[in-house]
Write an enzyme that holds these catalytic residues in place. Structure first.
Site, PDB file in Angstrom:
ATOM      1  N   GLU A   1       0.807  -1.239   0.000  1.00 16.54           N
ATOM      2  CA  GLU A   1       0.000   0.000   0.000  1.00 16.54           C
ATOM      3  C   GLU A   1       0.832   1.279   0.000  1.00 16.54           C
ATOM      4  O   GLU A   1       0.596   2.188   0.790  1.00 16.54           O
ATOM      5  CB  GLU A   1      -0.948  -0.008   1.213  1.00 16.54           C
ATOM      6  CG  GLU A   1      -1.890  -1.201   1.213  1.00 16.54           C
ATOM      7  CD  GLU A   1      -2.891  -1.189   2.374  1.00 16.54           C
ATOM      8  OE1 GLU A   1      -2.784  -0.332   3.267  1.00 16.54           O
ATOM      9  OE2 GLU A   1      -3.804  -2.048   2.350  1.00 16.54           O
TER      10      GLU A   1
ATOM     11  N   ASN B   1       2.137  -5.274  -3.106  1.00 15.49           N
ATOM     12  CA  ASN B   1       0.731  -5.595  -2.826  1.00 15.49           C
ATOM     13  C   ASN B   1      -0.049  -4.310  -2.568  1.00 15.49           C
ATOM     14  O   ASN B   1       0.434  -3.411  -1.862  1.00 15.49           O
ATOM     15  CB  ASN B   1       0.698  -6.478  -1.567  1.00 15.49           C
ATOM     16  CG  ASN B   1      -0.634  -7.121  -1.275  1.00 15.49           C
ATOM     17  OD1 ASN B   1      -1.209  -7.790  -2.127  1.00 15.49           O
ATOM     18  ND2 ASN B   1      -1.142  -6.938  -0.055  1.00 15.49           N
TER      19      ASN B   1
ATOM     20  N   ASP C   1     -12.120 -10.436  -0.811  1.00 17.52           N
ATOM     21  CA  ASP C   1     -13.431 -10.551  -0.163  1.00 17.52           C
ATOM     22  C   ASP C   1     -14.394  -9.645  -0.912  1.00 17.52           C
ATOM     23  O   ASP C   1     -13.990  -8.656  -1.506  1.00 17.52           O
ATOM     24  CB  ASP C   1     -13.410 -10.299   1.357  1.00 17.52           C
ATOM     25  CG  ASP C   1     -12.783  -9.002   1.807  1.00 17.52           C
ATOM     26  OD1 ASP C   1     -12.573  -8.101   0.979  1.00 17.52           O
ATOM     27  OD2 ASP C   1     -12.513  -8.877   3.022  1.00 17.52           O
TER      28      ASP C   1
ATOM     29  N   GLU D   1      -6.084 -10.820  -1.118  1.00 17.43           N
ATOM     30  CA  GLU D   1      -6.934 -10.554   0.063  1.00 17.43           C
ATOM     31  C   GLU D   1      -8.406 -10.502  -0.349  1.00 17.43           C
ATOM     32  O   GLU D   1      -9.167  -9.654   0.119  1.00 17.43           O
ATOM     33  CB  GLU D   1      -6.529  -9.228   0.728  1.00 17.43           C
ATOM     34  CG  GLU D   1      -5.072  -9.174   1.123  1.00 17.43           C
ATOM     35  CD  GLU D   1      -4.670  -7.908   1.868  1.00 17.43           C
ATOM     36  OE1 GLU D   1      -5.555  -7.144   2.316  1.00 17.43           O
ATOM     37  OE2 GLU D   1      -3.454  -7.675   1.993  1.00 17.43           O
TER      38      GLU D   1
ATOM     39  N   HIS E   1     -10.332  -6.209  -2.384  1.00 15.04           N
ATOM     40  CA  HIS E   1     -11.443  -6.035  -1.440  1.00 15.04           C
ATOM     41  C   HIS E   1     -12.570  -5.322  -2.190  1.00 15.04           C
ATOM     42  O   HIS E   1     -12.449  -4.147  -2.525  1.00 15.04           O
ATOM     43  CB  HIS E   1     -11.006  -5.180  -0.247  1.00 15.04           C
ATOM     44  CG  HIS E   1      -9.941  -5.814   0.580  1.00 15.04           C
ATOM     45  ND1 HIS E   1     -10.171  -6.942   1.350  1.00 15.04           N
ATOM     46  CD2 HIS E   1      -8.641  -5.497   0.777  1.00 15.04           C
ATOM     47  CE1 HIS E   1      -9.049  -7.276   1.986  1.00 15.04           C
ATOM     48  NE2 HIS E   1      -8.112  -6.425   1.653  1.00 15.04           N
TER      49      HIS E   1
HETATM   50  C1  XIL Z   1      -6.513  -6.158   8.281  1.00 12.20           C
HETATM   51  C2  XIL Z   1      -6.848  -7.321   9.211  1.00 12.20           C
HETATM   52  O1  XIL Z   1      -7.736  -8.178   8.545  1.00 12.20           O
HETATM   53  C3  XIL Z   1      -7.465  -6.795  10.498  1.00 12.20           C
HETATM   54  O2  XIL Z   1      -7.609  -7.854  11.427  1.00 12.20           O
HETATM   55  C4  XIL Z   1      -6.591  -5.700  11.098  1.00 12.20           C
HETATM   56  O3  XIL Z   1      -7.264  -5.141  12.212  1.00 12.20           O
HETATM   57  C5  XIL Z   1      -6.314  -4.609  10.087  1.00 12.20           C
HETATM   58  O4  XIL Z   1      -5.713  -5.200   8.941  1.00 12.20           O
HETATM   59  N1  XIL Z   1      -5.006  -4.517   3.688  1.00 12.20           N
HETATM   60  C6  XIL Z   1      -4.030  -5.357   4.175  1.00 12.20           C
HETATM   61  C7  XIL Z   1      -4.331  -6.227   5.334  1.00 12.20           C
HETATM   62  O5  XIL Z   1      -2.948  -5.450   3.581  1.00 12.20           O
HETATM   63  O6  XIL Z   1      -3.204  -6.452   6.142  1.00 12.20           O
HETATM   64  C8  XIL Z   1      -5.455  -5.696   6.159  1.00 12.20           C
HETATM   65  O7  XIL Z   1      -5.777  -6.655   7.179  1.00 12.20           O
HETATM   66  C9  XIL Z   1      -6.664  -5.379   5.307  1.00 12.20           C
HETATM   67  C10 XIL Z   1      -6.311  -4.348   4.271  1.00 12.20           C
END
Ligand code: XIL
Length: 304
Positions: free
Chosen positions: A128, A171, A239, A237, A208
């Site tokens: 990020e 990422n 979802d 990641e 996401h």
């Molecule tokens: C999130 C986790 O799922 C949570 O449990 C935590 O409180 C915050 O981080 N981008 C990422 C992940 O790269 O590491 C994040 O994970 C979600 C967004």
């Protein structure tokens, strides 16, 4: 095949999930994890605040728990993440000299990658680092402020020298839509790295998705465009908020887009059950709160 991991393996891919160490003792959680997935990503346990909460003191207890669980069962492990502005201890953010930030960053990468060497399939070396919105700019962070744009390249060079055996990924989220400025900014960085021999092996699309930011129509174009630079693409990641048929259709679109690009090598969903999703208000995952398979699960399995 009758499980996500086995079905993905038949296509030469992995199918993974984020895992929380403190849930491994819940039998239904472990049962579904062990049955369905052949890759794991520690959800929080490898982040800077978890492994180096105070300067130079490295603690790996809960990360090791996840890694051992996975390695003992032949699952791959994604390392997440080495350099990130978030879940970063205050002592790092308050460093004021470039020399100190550089040595702290490189030491962190060196210590953590050395500890896990030989067990990590891919590392999210930098997470990020770009701003949202139309500027295509780098995100403000202590790394950006003190070291400038070059910190990303430096992190990847250090990572390669420490662990040449794991794949090194950049990422990010909101780089799924090919028309977005942020996507283009990351693409240009990766193209530049490839052209100058900066070691980078993969791009992670966090992916996401929700109603404000659905699976883009050009998602496959994004994947194939990154892949054409000579890097793998991993969906890291995934979802998707929603439910029922529309959620299932979105998941199917993502799986099909990945399978259509040979360099899209694996998919990780960001959790097993809706019960423990980081998106507290949503139901974005493949299993409901009672570990029942949702329509989205059936769609993914059928698409694989
Ligand atoms: C999130 C986790 O799922 C949570 O449990 C935590 O409180 C915050 O981080 N981008 C990422 C992940 O790269 O590491 C994040 O994970 C979600 C967004």
């Amino acid at each position: 095949a009758s499980t996500l991991g086995a079905a993905a393996a038949e296509k030469g891919r992995y199918f993974g999930t984020a895992v929380a160490a403190n849930r491994l003792g819940e039998s239904a959680y472990a049962t579904v994890l062990n049955r369905e997935f052949n890759s794991v990503t520690p959800e929080n346990e490898m982040k800077w605040d978890a492994v180096e909460a105070s300067r130079g003191n490295f603690t790996y207890g809960s990360a090791d728990q996840i890694v051992d669980h996975a390695v003992n069962r032949g699952m791959k492990v994604r390392g997440h993440t080495l350099v990130w502005h978030s879940q970063l201890p205050g002592w790092v953010s308050s460093l004021s000299s470039a020399t100190e930030v550089r040595s702290v960053m490189n030491n962190h990468i060196t210590q953590v990658m050395t500890h896990f060497r030989g067990k990590i399939h891919s590392w999210d070396v930098v997470n990020e680092a770009f701003e949202d919105g139309s500027s295509g700019a780098r995100r403000n962070s202590v790394f950006q402020q003190r070291l400038g744009n070059g910190y990303i390249e430096e992190a990847f060079r250090t990572a390669r020298s420490v662990d040449p055996g794991s794949r090194l990924c950049y990422n990010d989220y909101n780089i799924d839509d090919w028309s977005h400025a942020k996507t283009q900014a990351v693409y240009n960085m990766v193209r530049d790295f490839r052209s100058r021999g900066v070691p980078i092996d993969c791009v992670g699309l966090q992916s996401h998705f929700n109603s404000q930011s659905p699976v883009p129509g050009n998602y496959q174009t994004t994947i194939s465009s990154f892949a054409a630079l000579g890097v793998d693409v991993q969906i890291t990641e995934l979802d998707i908020e929603g439910s029922g048929t529309s959620q299932a259709n979105s998941y199917r679109t993502v799986v099909n887009a990945c399978l259509a690009v040979s360099r899209c090598t694996g998919i990780t969903v960001w959790g097993i059950t809706d019960k423990y999703s980081w998106r507290a208000s949503g139901t974005p995952l493949l299993f409901d709160g009672n570990y029942n398979k949702k329509p989205a699960y059936d769609a993914v399995l059928a698409a694989l």
